[in-house]
Design an enzyme around this catalytic site. Structure first.
Site, PDB file in Angstrom:
ATOM      1  N   GLU A  10      10.138 -46.384  24.138  1.00  0.00           N
ATOM      2  CA  GLU A  10      10.113 -47.809  24.514  1.00  0.00           C
ATOM      3  C   GLU A  10      11.466 -48.505  24.391  1.00  0.00           C
ATOM      4  OE1 GLU A  10       7.011 -49.618  22.191  1.00  0.00           O
ATOM      5  OE2 GLU A  10       5.441 -48.479  23.184  1.00  0.00           O
ATOM      6  N   GLU A  48      -0.189 -40.898  25.936  1.00  0.00           N
ATOM      7  CA  GLU A  48      -1.004 -41.798  25.095  1.00  0.00           C
ATOM      8  C   GLU A  48      -2.155 -42.404  25.905  1.00  0.00           C
ATOM      9  OE1 GLU A  48       1.378 -44.704  22.986  1.00  0.00           O
ATOM     10  OE2 GLU A  48       3.064 -43.340  22.802  1.00  0.00           O
TER      11      GLU A  48
HETATM   12  C1  GLA Z   1       2.838 -47.353  21.425  1.00  0.00           C
HETATM   13  C2  GLA Z   1       3.434 -46.247  20.570  1.00  0.00           C
HETATM   14  C3  GLA Z   1       2.366 -45.463  19.865  1.00  0.00           C
HETATM   15  C4  GLA Z   1       1.318 -46.360  19.241  1.00  0.00           C
HETATM   16  C5  GLA Z   1       0.754 -47.275  20.295  1.00  0.00           C
HETATM   17  C6  GLA Z   1      -0.298 -48.185  19.716  1.00  0.00           C
HETATM   18  O1  GLA Z   1       2.331 -46.886  22.588  1.00  0.00           O
HETATM   19  O2  GLA Z   1       4.229 -45.367  21.304  1.00  0.00           O
HETATM   20  O3  GLA Z   1       2.965 -44.681  18.871  1.00  0.00           O
HETATM   21  O4  GLA Z   1       1.881 -47.087  18.205  1.00  0.00           O
HETATM   22  O5  GLA Z   1       1.818 -48.071  20.788  1.00  0.00           O
HETATM   23  O6  GLA Z   1      -1.118 -47.526  18.830  1.00  0.00           O
END
Ligand code: GLA
Length: 366
Positions: free
Chosen positions: A162, A270
């Site tokens: 990010e 994710e």
């Molecule tokens: C982001 C992070 C993850 C996690 C999510 C929320 O996507 O990359 O590690 O913290 O937020 O759980």
């Protein structure tokens, strides 16, 4: 609008569970049902993000039955790894032991992120911002400590997470890393340290909403910056925190193509599918509580199926697909709006497979 009234919320949650429990019973997943990971084994590995406390009892059974890869939801991040200034690898070691015992692969998530860092990371003893060389040394130590400890156990690392900005016209997030360095070159250092610390590991960049044209353009700029510095970059992790409608399959498809055109691999790192549509015109406007009822679960199942259909088309470039959480009650999305439960995952609060799981299995067995 935030749903108010604790007891009302509890009652609604119970009713929501009642509906989803009925649904789970209807899906009738028994122990001779196929395993998700086996059904997709020719395509990509299927991961799940968990916490070390889930390595026993029923959650452990679900993990080992359906998945062949693990991510740590928290335990591999910078702050959770430290007891004061000492590294404490106890929880991470549980991941290693559990994954070895059950032949699961391990993803490393994540080394450089603007959140979840130790409070002292960016400051000196007087509370002043440290110099670039001090921060560089702290990054180096961290990357060597963690990757060194997990060398041979973790096959791929989200080195940076990010770092792209959500603001129009701004490419890089103005994180403390960025501000202390004065530019994005902290990334070049981080990836170089990572390549030295574990030359065998795949090195990834991970982010959200990079499917949108604006953020995709920033991602391509980042990729070219890293490439022209000669750093090793294996591929791009698409976090994939989606809702039932956004982003469209077409947008995701285009973003995959753009990354492949850069000669990189892709992974879904994710994945979850919230039942809420909270972002209106890019602004957060939380929807009120909804039941996780049959219609919503059917829509969610269809959404998961369409996503996996797309992923399969990219199977030669898709390293893995990881779901961000095991059962609905564990999802981070439950804390997005106080008291408003979500149900974004493949298993409900009782650990029963949902229609989304069934859809992924049926699609593959067709
Ligand atoms: C982001 C992070 C993850 C996690 C999510 C929320 O996507 O990359 O590690 O913290 O937020 O759980």
């Amino acid at each position: 609008m935030i749903v108010k009234g604790h007891n009302v919320k509890k009652l609604l949650a119970v009713l929501g569970c009642f509906f989803s429990c009925q649904l789970a019973a209807q899906t009738k997943l028994s122990s001779d049902e196929p395993r998700l990971r086996d059904l997709y084994k020719e395509d990509f590995s299927i991961g799940v993000a968990v916490q070390a406390k889930q390595f026993e009892g029923a959650p452990a059974g679900l993990i080992t039955r359906h998945f062949n890869r693990l991510s740590a939801e928290f335990e591999m991040k910078w702050a959770p790894l430290l007891d004061s200034r000492q590294y404490n690898f106890a929880k991470v070691n549980h991941f290693v032991q559990f994954s070895q015992r059950h032949q699961l692969k391990l993803t490393g998530h994540t080394l450089i992120w603007h959140i979840d860092n130790p409070s002292w990371l960016f400051t000196d003893q007087q509370g002043q911002a440290v110099s670039k060389s001090v921060l560089r040394e702290r990054m180096r130590t961290h990357i060597f400590q963690v990757m060194g400890h997990l060398r041979g156990h973790v096959d791929n690392w989200d080195v940076a997470n990010e770092v792209l900005s959500d603001r129009a016209g701004e490419v890089y997030r103005q994180s403390e890393f960025y501000k202390i360095y004065g530019d994005e070159s902290y990334l070049i250092d981080a990836y170089r340290f990572a390549a030295e610390a574990d030359p065998q590991a795949e090195l990834w960049y991970n982010d959200y909403m990079i499917e949108t044209p604006e953020k995709l353009a920033k991602l391509l700029q980042l990729i070219r910056t890293l490439k022209s510095a000669g750093i090793k970059l294996t591929g791009i992790g698409f976090q994939s925190h989606y809702n039932l409608f956004f982003p469209s399959i077409d947008l995701i498809d285009k973003a995959f193509q753009a990354v492949l055109a850069e000669g990189l691999k892709i992974k879904v790192s994710e994945l979850d599918v919230t039942i809420y549509s909270d972002y209106v015109d890019g602004n957060f406007e939380p929807e009120p509580f909804k039941y996780c009822d049959y219609d919503i679960q059917a829509q969610q199942a269809q959404r998961y199926r369409e996503l996996f259909q797309l992923y399969q088309r990219y199977r030669s470039a898709m390293a893995h697909v990881t779901i961000w959480g095991l059962t609905d009650d564990q999802s981070w999305l439950n804390s997005m709006v106080q008291g408003r439960d979500d149900c974004p995952l493949l298993f409900d609060r009782l650990g029963q497979g949902k229609p989304a799981l069934q859809a992924l299995m049926e699609w593959q067995q067709r």
